[in-house]
Motif scaffolding. Structure first.
Motif, mmCIF file in Angstrom:
data_model
loop_
_atom_site.group_PDB
_atom_site.id
_atom_site.type_symbol
_atom_site.label_atom_id
_atom_site.label_comp_id
_atom_site.label_asym_id
_atom_site.label_seq_id
_atom_site.Cartn_x
_atom_site.Cartn_y
_atom_site.Cartn_z
ATOM 1 N N GLY A 66 0.909 -1.241 0.104
ATOM 2 C CA GLY A 66 0.078 0.009 0.095
ATOM 3 C C GLY A 66 1.065 1.248 0.166
ATOM 4 N N ARG A 67 2.038 1.120 -0.348
ATOM 5 C CA ARG A 67 2.987 2.313 -0.216
ATOM 6 C C ARG A 67 3.654 2.648 -1.672
ATOM 7 N NH1 ARG A 67 7.303 1.736 4.751
ATOM 8 N NH2 ARG A 67 5.927 0.929 6.077
ATOM 9 N N GLY A 68 2.696 1.978 -2.639
ATOM 10 C CA GLY A 68 3.481 2.156 -4.011
ATOM 11 C C GLY A 68 4.512 1.196 -4.515
ATOM 12 N N ILE A 69 4.936 0.193 -3.872
ATOM 13 C CA ILE A 69 6.042 -0.601 -4.369
ATOM 14 C C ILE A 69 5.640 -1.540 -5.324
ATOM 15 C CG2 ILE A 69 7.738 -2.291 -3.651
ATOM 16 C CD1 ILE A 69 7.639 -0.793 -0.681
ATOM 17 N N GLY A 70 4.395 -1.975 -5.257
ATOM 18 C CA GLY A 70 3.932 -2.908 -6.520
ATOM 19 C C GLY A 70 3.865 -2.293 -7.617
ATOM 20 N N THR A 71 3.545 -0.866 -7.655
ATOM 21 C CA THR A 71 3.362 0.023 -8.698
ATOM 22 C C THR A 71 4.799 0.063 -9.365
ATOM 23 O OG1 THR A 71 1.454 1.017 -7.811
ATOM 24 C CG2 THR A 71 2.732 2.122 -9.404
ATOM 25 N N LYS A 72 5.793 0.339 -8.594
ATOM 26 C CA LYS A 72 7.070 0.611 -9.070
ATOM 27 C C LYS A 72 7.653 -0.798 -9.711
ATOM 28 C CE LYS A 72 10.109 3.823 -6.366
ATOM 29 N NZ LYS A 72 9.547 4.800 -6.964
ATOM 30 N N LEU A 73 7.191 -1.805 -9.125
ATOM 31 C CA LEU A 73 7.686 -3.144 -9.386
ATOM 32 C C LEU A 73 7.126 -3.491 -10.789
ATOM 33 C CD1 LEU A 73 7.565 -5.455 -6.364
ATOM 34 C CD2 LEU A 73 9.617 -5.044 -7.937
ATOM 35 N N THR A 90 11.243 -2.867 -27.150
ATOM 36 C CA THR A 90 11.829 -4.027 -27.789
ATOM 37 C C THR A 90 11.015 -4.607 -28.513
ATOM 38 O OG1 THR A 90 11.045 -5.323 -25.883
ATOM 39 C CG2 THR A 90 13.066 -4.376 -25.485
ATOM 40 N N ASN A 91 11.220 -5.975 -29.070
ATOM 41 C CA ASN A 91 10.467 -6.628 -29.851
ATOM 42 C C ASN A 91 9.165 -7.146 -29.162
ATOM 43 O OD1 ASN A 91 11.674 -8.467 -28.636
ATOM 44 N ND2 ASN A 91 11.269 -9.934 -30.162
ATOM 45 N N ILE A 92 8.889 -6.911 -27.912
ATOM 46 C CA ILE A 92 7.970 -7.479 -27.066
ATOM 47 C C ILE A 92 6.684 -6.779 -27.510
ATOM 48 C CG2 ILE A 92 6.981 -7.984 -24.890
ATOM 49 C CD1 ILE A 92 9.445 -9.534 -25.023
ATOM 50 N N TYR A 93 5.472 -7.571 -27.897
ATOM 51 C CA TYR A 93 4.251 -6.715 -28.185
ATOM 52 C C TYR A 93 3.483 -6.821 -27.014
ATOM 53 C CZ TYR A 93 1.608 -11.018 -29.061
ATOM 54 O OH TYR A 93 0.918 -11.977 -28.804
ATOM 55 N N GLY A 94 3.645 -7.755 -26.262
ATOM 56 C CA GLY A 94 2.425 -8.058 -25.190
ATOM 57 C C GLY A 94 2.940 -8.474 -24.050
ATOM 58 N N MET A 95 2.307 -8.376 -22.702
ATOM 59 C CA MET A 95 2.977 -8.951 -21.673
ATOM 60 C C MET A 95 1.380 -9.504 -21.088
ATOM 61 S SD MET A 95 4.848 -5.779 -19.752
ATOM 62 C CE MET A 95 5.715 -6.644 -18.598
ATOM 63 N N THR A 96 1.624 -10.740 -20.287
ATOM 64 C CA THR A 96 0.565 -11.351 -19.710
ATOM 65 C C THR A 96 1.040 -11.876 -18.369
ATOM 66 O OG1 THR A 96 -0.948 -13.370 -20.317
ATOM 67 C CG2 THR A 96 1.433 -13.551 -20.672
ATOM 68 N N LEU A 97 0.033 -12.209 -17.574
ATOM 69 C CA LEU A 97 0.070 -12.911 -16.287
ATOM 70 C C LEU A 97 -1.433 -13.457 -16.139
ATOM 71 C CD1 LEU A 97 -1.642 -10.835 -14.440
ATOM 72 C CD2 LEU A 97 -0.095 -9.386 -14.883
ATOM 73 N N GLU A 98 -1.209 -14.460 -14.789
ATOM 74 C CA GLU A 98 -2.450 -14.961 -14.206
ATOM 75 C C GLU A 98 -2.478 -14.564 -13.033
ATOM 76 O OE1 GLU A 98 -0.208 -18.339 -15.189
ATOM 77 O OE2 GLU A 98 -1.170 -18.583 -17.047
ATOM 78 N N VAL A 99 -3.711 -14.256 -12.525
ATOM 79 C CA VAL A 99 -4.121 -13.795 -11.299
ATOM 80 C C VAL A 99 -5.154 -14.644 -10.656
ATOM 81 C CG1 VAL A 99 -5.266 -11.748 -12.153
ATOM 82 C CG2 VAL A 99 -4.470 -11.712 -9.813
ATOM 83 N N ARG A 100 -5.228 -14.824 -9.284
ATOM 84 C CA ARG A 100 -6.607 -15.413 -8.734
ATOM 85 C C ARG A 100 -7.768 -14.593 -8.799
ATOM 86 N NH1 ARG A 100 -5.473 -19.796 -4.683
ATOM 87 N NH2 ARG A 100 -3.106 -20.140 -4.749
ATOM 88 N N ARG A 101 -8.716 -15.245 -9.182
ATOM 89 C CA ARG A 101 -10.073 -14.578 -9.238
ATOM 90 C C ARG A 101 -10.452 -13.494 -8.015
ATOM 91 N NH1 ARG A 101 -14.497 -15.032 -12.725
ATOM 92 N NH2 ARG A 101 -14.126 -17.273 -13.644
ATOM 93 N N SER A 102 -10.114 -14.296 -6.855
ATOM 94 C CA SER A 102 -10.202 -13.372 -5.517
ATOM 95 C C SER A 102 -9.227 -12.167 -5.476
ATOM 96 C CB SER A 102 -10.528 -14.273 -4.497
ATOM 97 O OG SER A 102 -9.237 -14.858 -4.374
ATOM 98 N N ASN A 103 -8.321 -12.294 -6.227
ATOM 99 C CA ASN A 103 -7.131 -11.212 -5.864
ATOM 100 C C ASN A 103 -7.342 -9.980 -6.457
ATOM 101 O OD1 ASN A 103 -4.899 -9.932 -4.918
ATOM 102 N ND2 ASN A 103 -3.453 -11.773 -5.778
ATOM 103 N N ILE A 104 -8.200 -9.171 -6.042
ATOM 104 C CA ILE A 104 -8.807 -7.876 -6.627
ATOM 105 C C ILE A 104 -7.980 -7.002 -6.444
ATOM 106 C CG2 ILE A 104 -10.470 -6.218 -6.159
ATOM 107 C CD1 ILE A 104 -11.635 -8.997 -7.130
ATOM 108 N N ARG A 105 -7.028 -6.893 -5.427
ATOM 109 C CA ARG A 105 -5.960 -5.847 -5.044
ATOM 110 C C ARG A 105 -4.956 -5.963 -6.194
ATOM 111 N NH1 ARG A 105 -3.400 -4.719 0.759
ATOM 112 N NH2 ARG A 105 -2.187 -3.293 0.104
ATOM 113 N N ALA A 106 -4.343 -7.411 -6.524
ATOM 114 C CA ALA A 106 -3.429 -7.184 -7.549
ATOM 115 C C ALA A 106 -4.200 -7.139 -9.098
ATOM 116 C CB ALA A 106 -3.005 -8.893 -7.790
ATOM 117 N N GLN A 107 -5.390 -7.321 -9.423
ATOM 118 C CA GLN A 107 -6.033 -7.013 -10.301
ATOM 119 C C GLN A 107 -6.227 -5.429 -10.596
ATOM 120 O OE1 GLN A 107 -10.038 -9.266 -11.076
ATOM 121 N NE2 GLN A 107 -8.767 -10.993 -10.131
#
Ligand SMILES: CC(C)(COP(=O)(O)OP(=O)(O)OC[C@H]1O[C@@H](n2cnc3c(N)ncnc32)[C@H](O)[C@@H]1OP(=O)(O)O)[C@@H](O)C(=O)NCCC(=O)NCCS
Length: 143
Positions: A76-83, A94-111
Motif C-alpha cells: 500500500g505504499r506504491g512498491i507494487g506499482t514501482k515493480l 523492444t520486440n515484445i508486443y505484449g505482456m501477460t500474467l495469471e491472477v487469482r479471481r479473488s485477488n482484486i488488489r492485484a487485479q
C-alpha cells in the motif's frame, strides 16, 4: 530497484511465504537466476532490506510475468506499482508486443494494480490453483 541476486533469495523466500499459499521454493529461484536465460527478476530495497520483487520470462515476443510480491508490512505504499512499472519499462521499445500474467479471481488488489497499467482480462483457466481450485484470470497488456 535493482536486479535480483542469489544473495537476495532468503529475503525473497520470506516474502514469498508471506504472500502465496503455494510459495516458490529456494531451488526454483536459484534455477531462475542461474539457469533460465529467459528470466528477468528485480527487487526493491528499502533501507537495505529487500521488501518486494517481481519477475518475468521473455519468450519470443511476449513477456510472461511469473510473480510479483511485496512484504505485507510494506504494501500500500506504491512498491507494487514501482515493480510493475520497472518490468514494463524493461520491455518497452523492444520486440515484445505484449505482456501477460495469471491472477487469482479473488485477488482484486492485484487485479486493480494490473488494470492501472492497461492489463485487461482476456480469459480464464478454470481451477488453476491447486490449493483451493480457484480460477486464474488471464490478463494481457499490449505494448
Ligand atoms: C499485489 C501487491 C504486489 C501490490 O503491492 P503494493 O505495494 O501493495 O501495491 P501499491 O501500493 O503500488 O498499490 C497498487 C494498487 O493496488 C491497489 N491497492 C492497494 N492497496 C489496496 C487495498 N488495501 N485494497 C484494494 N486495492 C488496493 C490500488 O489500486 C493501488 O493503486 P492506487 O494506489 O494507484 O490506487 C501486494 O498486495 C502483494 O504482494 N500481494 C500478495 C502477492 C500477490 O497477490 N501478488 C500478485 C500475484 S498475481
Amino acid at each position: 530497484m535493482r536486479k535480483m541476486k542469489l544473495s537476495d533469495i532468503d529475503s525473497v523466500i520470506d516474502i514469498e511465504k508471506n504472500s502465496f499459499p503455494i510459495p516458490w521454493t529456494r531451488g526454483a529461484f536459484m534455477a531462475e537466476l542461474k539457469n533460465n536465460m529467459l528470466a528477468r527478476y528485480c527487487v526493491v530495497e528499502v533501507n537495505g532490506r529487500v521488501v518486494g520483487y517481481g519477475g518475468m520470462w521473455l519468450i519470443m515476443d511476449e513477456a510472461h510475468i511469473t510473480n510479483i510480491a511485496v512484504h505485507p508490512e510494506y504494501r500500500g505504499r506504491g512498491i507494487g506499482t514501482k515493480l510493475i512499472g520497472a518490468l514494463i519499462a524493461e520491455v518497452s521499445g523492444t520486440n515484445i508486443y505484449g505482456m501477460t500474467l495469471e491472477v487469482r479471481r479473488s485477488n482484486i488488489r492485484a487485479q486493480k494494480l494490473y488494470r492501472k497499467f492497461g492489463f485487461v482480462p482476456c480469459g480464464v483457466r478454470p481451477e488453476y490453483y491447486l490449493d483451493n481450485r480457484e480460477d486464474a484470470i488471464i490478463m494481457w497488456k499490449t505494448m
